[in-house]
Design a protein around this motif. Structure first.
Motif, PDB file in Angstrom:
ATOM      1  N   LEU A 281       0.844  -1.188   0.000  1.00 33.51           N
ATOM      2  CA  LEU A 281       0.000   0.000   0.000  1.00 33.51           C
ATOM      3  C   LEU A 281       0.884   1.245   0.000  1.00 33.51           C
ATOM      4  O   LEU A 281       1.636   1.499   0.943  1.00 33.51           O
ATOM      5  CB  LEU A 281      -0.916  -0.011   1.222  1.00 33.51           C
ATOM      6  CG  LEU A 281      -1.908   1.144   1.360  1.00 33.51           C
ATOM      7  CD1 LEU A 281      -2.852   1.202   0.158  1.00 33.51           C
ATOM      8  CD2 LEU A 281      -2.705   1.001   2.648  1.00 33.51           C
ATOM      9  N   SER A 282       0.800   2.010  -1.061  1.00 29.72           N
ATOM     10  CA  SER A 282       1.665   3.173  -1.240  1.00 29.72           C
ATOM     11  C   SER A 282       1.457   4.203  -0.135  1.00 29.72           C
ATOM     12  O   SER A 282       0.327   4.562   0.201  1.00 29.72           O
ATOM     13  CB  SER A 282       1.371   3.819  -2.599  1.00 29.72           C
ATOM     14  OG  SER A 282       2.125   4.987  -2.778  1.00 29.72           O
ATOM     15  N   GLY A 283       2.575   4.674   0.437  1.00 27.29           N
ATOM     16  CA  GLY A 283       2.530   5.738   1.433  1.00 27.29           C
ATOM     17  C   GLY A 283       2.082   5.324   2.810  1.00 27.29           C
ATOM     18  O   GLY A 283       1.929   6.163   3.699  1.00 27.29           O
ATOM     19  N   ALA A 284       1.864   4.020   3.036  1.00 27.84           N
ATOM     20  CA  ALA A 284       1.335   3.562   4.323  1.00 27.84           C
ATOM     21  C   ALA A 284       2.365   3.741   5.436  1.00 27.84           C
ATOM     22  O   ALA A 284       3.521   3.354   5.286  1.00 27.84           O
ATOM     23  CB  ALA A 284       0.922   2.099   4.239  1.00 27.84           C
ATOM     24  N   ALA A 285       1.934   4.341   6.534  1.00 29.93           N
ATOM     25  CA  ALA A 285       2.801   4.469   7.702  1.00 29.93           C
ATOM     26  C   ALA A 285       3.100   3.080   8.261  1.00 29.93           C
ATOM     27  O   ALA A 285       2.241   2.195   8.258  1.00 29.93           O
ATOM     28  CB  ALA A 285       2.116   5.329   8.765  1.00 29.93           C
ATOM     29  N   ASP A 286       4.326   2.871   8.729  1.00 27.88           N
ATOM     30  CA  ASP A 286       4.712   1.572   9.284  1.00 27.88           C
ATOM     31  C   ASP A 286       3.928   1.256  10.548  1.00 27.88           C
ATOM     32  O   ASP A 286       3.748   2.115  11.417  1.00 27.88           O
ATOM     33  CB  ASP A 286       6.204   1.549   9.606  1.00 27.88           C
ATOM     34  CG  ASP A 286       7.067   1.532   8.360  1.00 27.88           C
ATOM     35  OD1 ASP A 286       6.560   1.123   7.300  1.00 27.88           O
ATOM     36  OD2 ASP A 286       8.236   1.944   8.443  1.00 27.88           O
TER      37      ASP A 286
END
Length: 462
Positions: A281-286
């Motif tokens: 998922l693009s840009g997803a926070a860890d």
């Protein structure tokens, strides 16, 4: 008669009178995958509405007339499918890269969420067109959030913080980036990492917030807690029962600021590894097992919780006092949660003085455990609705094991209102309630100062 459970619950009355009381936006202009050709094909949408068919044609037309030198057409055998449905998630649109051929997109799927767009748009046609055109932009290598500053959100169709009622066509910034990408073959050569056919890439167009107050308001549930476990499953997302990969996080709650009162919450987010394929998922926070975060969640009903958005809804609880997430930071979010203004109210009511007189004045007297709550505005007043699992009815004819009790006051955004001299009610605790039956879905208290008695529970397993 209620069912007799296989345990004996002893109650001791306690006299209680108390007051109720990863940097997200990436500045990169391009993603690492896109069409090798400037010609794109998407499927036709049928069976939803003529209105959506027109919106999609207008979005395609906006790209074809943009000056970017691209050509988008609808086809029976498209590179990308295009579906409109109502999905139980917070995003407006989604592009999933399903297959890469020598690193270039050869198969993709675009999904448009009619439910969220209908709920949030002030100009439906423009908002919807903005979403469709945004997703087409991903086919031409354009990344989400190429402009980080809130002041520049409306510079690009690809910014999540744009005004979708006004920005519904490719902007000069977007057109220039597409032209530059296709100006020479070297400009869009793919990296070795993009040749892995065991990876799917997902990008979503979703709400993003540049003010902590708006972010807190958008959340149905706001808690801090630790991720105890995670698991990826294929879950149904739309009314057509289609399934997509979601990672489900088990959250052990430490502090509750808004919404659900459970000590353990399960929340889902798109993406994750399943059946040997990694869905990124693009840009997803860890989000990592064993680490703690502030979680902002949406409640889709039946215990189905999702994230407010991909990028801002899991704020790491680490040593630094400020962690930036787009236009907001964790410190401001917690400040709103912790320092909500409190409005105290005094109830003008009859005081009975003895349990005998209080019971006589009550229609129903019930002993039970509070298992959930919600807030509701009734006749311009804010109420808390308590969901109670009744263990014993001492007066009245109530036969249901679940009853609902309304009390004046509650929480709305950053305002807490409460009635003075009312015993504090908390989830997971048991109480004796003295109630009035007004013939509605909710019972009311006989009075606020005497009608809630907290019980100390001793459980004996037989």
């Amino acid at each position: 008669m209620m069912k007799i459970r296989k345990k004996i619950v002893a109650y001791a009355m306690v006299a209680v009178l108390s007051l109720q009381s990863a940097s997200i936006s990436k500045a990169a202009v391009y993603i690492d995958y896109g069409l090798q050709s400037k010609n794109a094909t998407v499927s036709e949408v049928s069976g939803f509405s003529d209105k959506w068919a027109t919106i999609i044609k207008n979005a395609i037309k906006s790209w074809n007339n943009s000056g970017a030198g691209v050509k988008v057409a609808q086809s029976a055998n498209p590179v990308s499918t295009l579906e409109v449905n109502s999905y139980a998630d917070s995003w407006y649109g989604l592009t999933q890269i399903l297959q890469l051929d020598n690193g270039y997109i050869s198969k993709a799927g675009i999904k448009i969420n009619h439910r969220t767009i209908s709920g949030d748009a002030s100009n439906f046609n423009r908002f919807a067109q903005s979403t469709v055109a945004h997703e087409i932009g991903h086919l031409y290598w354009l990344a989400d959030n190429p402009v980080e500053s809130p002041a520049g959100y409306d510079m690009s169709l690809m910014n999540h913080g744009r005004n979708r009622n006004k920005i519904y066509e490719p902007q000069v910034f977007d057109v220039s980036n597409v032209k530059r990408k296709y100006s020479s073959k070297a400009a869009y050569d793919i990296s070795d990492s993009m040749t892995d056919d065991t990876v799917n890439y997902i990008s979503v167009d979703e709400p993003e917030y540049n003010k902590a107050s708006k972010f807190v308001k958008a959340a149905d549930i706001l808690v801090s807690g630790t991720v105890a476990a995670q698991e990826t499953k294929m879950l149904e997302t739309g009314t057509d029962k289609e399934k997509m990969p979601y990672t489900i996080y088990k959250i052990e709650v430490k502090d509750k600021y808004k919404g659900d009162c459970s000590s353990t919450i399960y929340a889902k987010r798109l993406g994750g590894k399943i059946d040997g394929r990694d869905n990124i998922l693009s840009g997803a926070a860890d989000i990592n097992v064993g680490e703690s975060y502030v979680f902002a969640l949406k409640d889709y009903g039946n215990g189905d919780y999702g994230f407010v958005n991909t990028t801002q809804s899991a704020m790491a609880l680490k040593k630094s006092s400020i962690y930036e997430y787009g236009g907001i930071n964790r410190k401001d979010v917690l400040a709103l949660a912790d320092t909500a203004s409190v409005r105290r109210m005094a109830a003008d009511e009859k005081i009975y003085g003895t349990e005998k007189e209080l019971k006589k004045a009550s229609d129903v007297v019930v002993i039970g455990e509070v298992i959930d709550y919600s807030y509701e505005v009734i006749e311009d007043n804010l109420y808390t609705i308590w969901k109670v699992k009744a263990d014993r009815v001492e007066k009245g004819k109530e036969k249901s094991e679940i009853i609902y009790i309304k009390t004046l006051g509650g929480r709305k955004d950053t305002l807490i209102s409460l009635v003075e001299n009312m015993t504090k009610i908390e989830c997971g605790n048991s109480y004796k309630f003295y109630l009035k039956d007004y013939g509605t879905d909710y019972y009311g208290l006989t009075n606020y100062s005497e009608s809630i008695i907290k019980l100390r529970v001793v459980t004996i397993i037989d």
